[in-house]
Enzyme design. Sequence first.
Site, PDB file in Angstrom:
ATOM      1  N   LYS A  78       0.835  -1.210   0.000  1.00  0.00           N
ATOM      2  CA  LYS A  78       0.000   0.000   0.000  1.00  0.00           C
ATOM      3  C   LYS A  78       0.867   1.255   0.000  1.00  0.00           C
ATOM      4  CE  LYS A  78      -2.799   0.594   3.675  1.00  0.00           C
ATOM      5  NZ  LYS A  78      -2.452   1.879   4.354  1.00  0.00           N
ATOM      6  N   SER A  79       1.885   1.283   0.839  1.00  0.00           N
ATOM      7  CA  SER A  79       2.744   2.473   0.939  1.00  0.00           C
ATOM      8  C   SER A  79       3.408   2.771  -0.402  1.00  0.00           C
ATOM      9  CB  SER A  79       3.831   2.244   1.993  1.00  0.00           C
ATOM     10  OG  SER A  79       3.264   2.114   3.266  1.00  0.00           O
ATOM     11  N   GLY A 122      -5.307   7.685   5.239  1.00  0.00           N
ATOM     12  CA  GLY A 122      -4.406   8.674   5.829  1.00  0.00           C
ATOM     13  C   GLY A 122      -3.155   8.861   4.980  1.00  0.00           C
ATOM     14  N   ARG A 134      -9.005  12.040  12.010  1.00  0.00           N
ATOM     15  CA  ARG A 134      -7.554  11.859  12.198  1.00  0.00           C
ATOM     16  C   ARG A 134      -6.791  13.186  12.084  1.00  0.00           C
ATOM     17  NH1 ARG A 134      -5.762   6.788   8.737  1.00  0.00           N
ATOM     18  NH2 ARG A 134      -3.892   7.107  10.021  1.00  0.00           N
ATOM     19  N   SER A 167       6.661   9.343  12.009  1.00  0.00           N
ATOM     20  CA  SER A 167       5.628   9.139  10.990  1.00  0.00           C
ATOM     21  C   SER A 167       6.228   9.264   9.599  1.00  0.00           C
ATOM     22  CB  SER A 167       4.509  10.173  11.165  1.00  0.00           C
ATOM     23  OG  SER A 167       3.699  10.195  10.005  1.00  0.00           O
ATOM     24  N   GLN A 170       4.511   9.189   6.985  1.00  0.00           N
ATOM     25  CA  GLN A 170       3.619  10.049   6.197  1.00  0.00           C
ATOM     26  C   GLN A 170       4.034  11.511   6.333  1.00  0.00           C
ATOM     27  OE1 GLN A 170      -0.349   9.144   7.526  1.00  0.00           O
ATOM     28  NE2 GLN A 170      -0.232   7.024   6.825  1.00  0.00           N
ATOM     29  N   ASP A 187       1.605  -0.993  11.802  1.00  0.00           N
ATOM     30  CA  ASP A 187       0.284  -1.469  11.379  1.00  0.00           C
ATOM     31  C   ASP A 187      -0.005  -2.908  11.822  1.00  0.00           C
ATOM     32  OD1 ASP A 187      -0.303   0.953  10.180  1.00  0.00           O
ATOM     33  OD2 ASP A 187       0.556   0.345   8.249  1.00  0.00           O
ATOM     34  N   ARG A 207      -7.838  -3.295   9.427  1.00  0.00           N
ATOM     35  CA  ARG A 207      -6.918  -4.216  10.116  1.00  0.00           C
ATOM     36  C   ARG A 207      -7.567  -4.853  11.350  1.00  0.00           C
ATOM     37  NH1 ARG A 207      -2.618  -3.633   6.802  1.00  0.00           N
ATOM     38  NH2 ARG A 207      -2.095  -1.494   6.239  1.00  0.00           N
TER      39      ARG A 207
HETATM   40  C1  S3P Z   1       2.425   4.697   6.179  1.00  0.00           C
HETATM   41  C2  S3P Z   1       2.913   5.101   7.402  1.00  0.00           C
HETATM   42  C3  S3P Z   1       2.297   4.720   8.685  1.00  0.00           C
HETATM   43  C4  S3P Z   1       1.336   3.536   8.535  1.00  0.00           C
HETATM   44  C5  S3P Z   1       0.457   3.682   7.321  1.00  0.00           C
HETATM   45  C6  S3P Z   1       1.289   3.782   6.059  1.00  0.00           C
HETATM   46  C7  S3P Z   1       3.065   5.193   4.963  1.00  0.00           C
HETATM   47  O1  S3P Z   1       1.584   5.837   9.188  1.00  0.00           O
HETATM   48  O2  S3P Z   1       0.549   3.402   9.680  1.00  0.00           O
HETATM   49  O3  S3P Z   1      -0.435   2.586   7.189  1.00  0.00           O
HETATM   50  O4  S3P Z   1       2.813   4.646   3.873  1.00  0.00           O
HETATM   51  O5  S3P Z   1       3.861   6.141   5.060  1.00  0.00           O
HETATM   52  P1  S3P Z   1       2.319   7.013   9.995  1.00  0.00           P
HETATM   53  O6  S3P Z   1       3.331   7.580   9.111  1.00  0.00           O
HETATM   54  O7  S3P Z   1       1.260   8.034  10.287  1.00  0.00           O
HETATM   55  O8  S3P Z   1       2.847   6.368  11.236  1.00  0.00           O
END
Ligand code: S3P
Length: 428
Positions: A11-12, A84, A112, A158, A160, A311, A385
């Site tokens: 996914k990332s 997110g 969120r 994070s 993200q 996750d 999840r």
């Molecule tokens: C992700 C980072 C994580 C993870 C999310 C995917 C990403 O979140 O929980 O499912 O792809 O960068 P955070 O960066 O908010 O911890």
Amino acid sequence: MQGRARVPGDKSISHRALILAALTVGETTISGLLEGEDVLHTAEAMRALGARVERTGDHAWRVHGVGVGGFAQPAGLLDFGNSGTGVRLAIGAVAGASVTVTFDGDASLRSRPMQRVLDPLEKMGVRVIHVADGGRLPLTLRGAADPIPIVYETPVASAQLKSAVLLAGLAAPGETTVIETEATRDHTERLLKHFGAKVSSKPYGEHGRRIILQGQPELEPASVLVPADPSSAAFPLVAALIMPGSELIIDAVMTNPLRTGLLTTLREMGASIEALEKRDDGGEEIADLRVRASALKGVDVPAERAPSMIDEYPILAVAAAFAEGPTRMRGLKELRVKESDRLTATADMLRANGVTAEIEGDDLIVQGKGRPAGGGEVKTHMDHRIAMAALVMGLGADNPVRVDDSGFIATSFPGFVELMRAVGADLT
Ligand code: S3P
């Protein structure tokens, strides 16, 4: 659980591949893309911002990007559904373009925190025109025509947040620096390099990294191969561990060391997991994972491991319920702001099925007694999840487990039920 399975693309990496391709002038091809709802929302958003995004075959996509700073003014708001990652990364990408964009999502995403991303981006010149109470969606921002490069230390671990700043930094002149005291997944850095940007990453402190991006690169079109998602592999993997007699191979799972905290922890618990045929694919390490049913024991999971398995706590908690003895998972504050309050939702899921679970501060403690009673109905709170973890618990428990809503599984793991059934799970 017997046989071989291949879980969907990561996914990332899928979100990042679409966004970086949209920021590149020319044609990028992506294979193995996760066609889950989260990623499809990102694809739609990139289209709305002017990129040409086409599905050319099974998990195969082609993107004609518009270049850094080249996004067009979208006609309407951008809806990121439950995601997110999609929204926070897109906010960063939009930050360096002269467009005014409204971002929104479903009820879970609207709850969120977004302020953590807006704080550094405002320093870079983004103007926040509207944001809902508490720094939430929906929010409207005006990207910076001439973003300012910054040095930013992330206040929370994070990926993200790190990625949003780096994506904004693409449009800024000079160096944008992100410092993280706990290293998080580095797919953005890897893909930026793959598309020709100059990014360096050095150790920082005991567990951290200092990442420096040279702004205004000419991103070059590339082909991206998305490996299988270790966070999705976690569900059939734990199912095989807890179901007596199982032997399962999960093919070509990404084993980036910043994503393998669950494997480390399960092995400490006594799990038989072998990484076969270790190899490199598309700039990431992958391996086939052979899992055999195992007697597990409770362990103490250190807080500094959290970013590498952030996750995976709901499914680790299920494994812990099948272990002998207590498992303490430390430092789970961030779980409170995932698709649901995952700390509470995980504890409630276990309790509804006869497992003793306590929350102490930011720690979750699960009392493992070999095999839970099951028989509960689990509230999933719009969280894919929690739904998958609860169903895996039901496979091994004395009595079946029911979830109130399985619809959100399609955000990250389309075909979950079919895949699990194909390797022997009894799921209806
Ligand atoms: C992700 C980072 C994580 C993870 C999310 C995917 C990403 O979140 O929980 O499912 O792809 O960068 P955070 O960066 O908010 O911890």
